[in-house]
Design a protein around this motif. Sequence first.
Motif, PDB file in Angstrom:
ATOM      1  N   ASN A  99       0.827  -1.202   0.000  1.00 25.99           N
ATOM      2  CA  ASN A  99       0.000   0.000   0.000  1.00 25.99           C
ATOM      3  C   ASN A  99       0.867   1.260   0.000  1.00 25.99           C
ATOM      4  O   ASN A  99       0.565   2.237  -0.695  1.00 25.99           O
ATOM      5  CB  ASN A  99      -0.908  -0.009   1.229  1.00 25.99           C
ATOM      6  N   ARG A 100       1.945   1.210   0.760  1.00 24.05           N
ATOM      7  CA  ARG A 100       2.864   2.350   0.753  1.00 24.05           C
ATOM      8  C   ARG A 100       3.592   2.460  -0.582  1.00 24.05           C
ATOM      9  O   ARG A 100       3.854   3.563  -1.072  1.00 24.05           O
ATOM     10  CB  ARG A 100       3.869   2.196   1.893  1.00 24.05           C
ATOM     11  N   ASP A 103       1.461   4.320  -2.880  1.00 18.71           N
ATOM     12  CA  ASP A 103       0.994   5.606  -2.358  1.00 18.71           C
ATOM     13  C   ASP A 103      -0.441   5.530  -1.841  1.00 18.71           C
ATOM     14  O   ASP A 103      -1.279   6.390  -2.129  1.00 18.71           O
ATOM     15  CB  ASP A 103       1.116   6.681  -3.446  1.00 18.71           C
ATOM     16  N   GLY A 104      -0.736   4.468  -1.088  1.00 21.95           N
ATOM     17  CA  GLY A 104      -2.037   4.336  -0.442  1.00 21.95           C
ATOM     18  C   GLY A 104      -3.151   3.811  -1.318  1.00 21.95           C
ATOM     19  O   GLY A 104      -4.323   3.848  -0.914  1.00 21.95           O
TER      20      GLY A 104
END
Length: 275
Positions: A99-100, A103-104
């Motif tokens: 997810n990181r 970028d979410g």
Amino acid sequence: MSRKNFAYSPYQTRYIMLQAILFYTPRWLWKNWEGGKIHALMMDLDVGICSEIEKKQKKKLLLDYLWDNLKFHNWWAYRYYFCELLALANVIGQMFLMNRFFDGAFLTFGIDVISFVESDQEDRVDPMIYIFPRMTKCTFYKYGVSGEVERLDAVCILPLNVVNEKIYIFLWFWFLILFVLTSGCILYRIIIILSPRMRVYLLRLRFRLIRRDAIDVIVCKSKMGDWFLIYMLGENVDSLIFRDVMHELAARLGHRHHLHIHPSGLGGGKEIQEA
């Protein structure tokens, strides 16, 4: 939908390799901690085709080991359970790392794709193209006729992203399946650790050739780690040989076939010992 810039392409291969290493780590740990114990104790008894003398000797060796090392296998079993817990932590951690990485946008990626399929064609925005664009603006720099650097803008086609979007939507659902299955496995292990009666039930369910009263005595006078080792051996040893070993082990533990069995199913009405 707002515009985002993703800079994952240069690191994608290295990131997938890192994921593979992390997923392999729990197995590597267990293979080192287990040390070939199950294979050594099997002594080729999984086939069951050997002379009666050899079979009798191997059964005695296995029985002697179980008897001499009774109640000393908890640490061995807990390390296996730790590897399963590590596998669950690995799945959860990788979902958040991914997810990181995006970028979410990864945690809800699968849900967004499902919503995209079910939404009206006029209003929907493809989340796969949003994260993995197939066309983009490219800027090139080159030396012109005068020797100065010229800037050129062009539209670039990114055909590899057609493959990438399929890979990561598969990974999203795969992570979800792994999370559900591994969580269920951890819950199952917790029940086994806390409930000796469940251990009795599982042995009875899996190894029907062994007398119920013998199973009761073995679980009553052993610990959770012994149960785990016995269950693993039963999965790998010939069923008839395993039955004989378990009956002889129960006899050494003080079991008598004519012993009155308490209606609760636990030999002699005794409470099964906690791990």
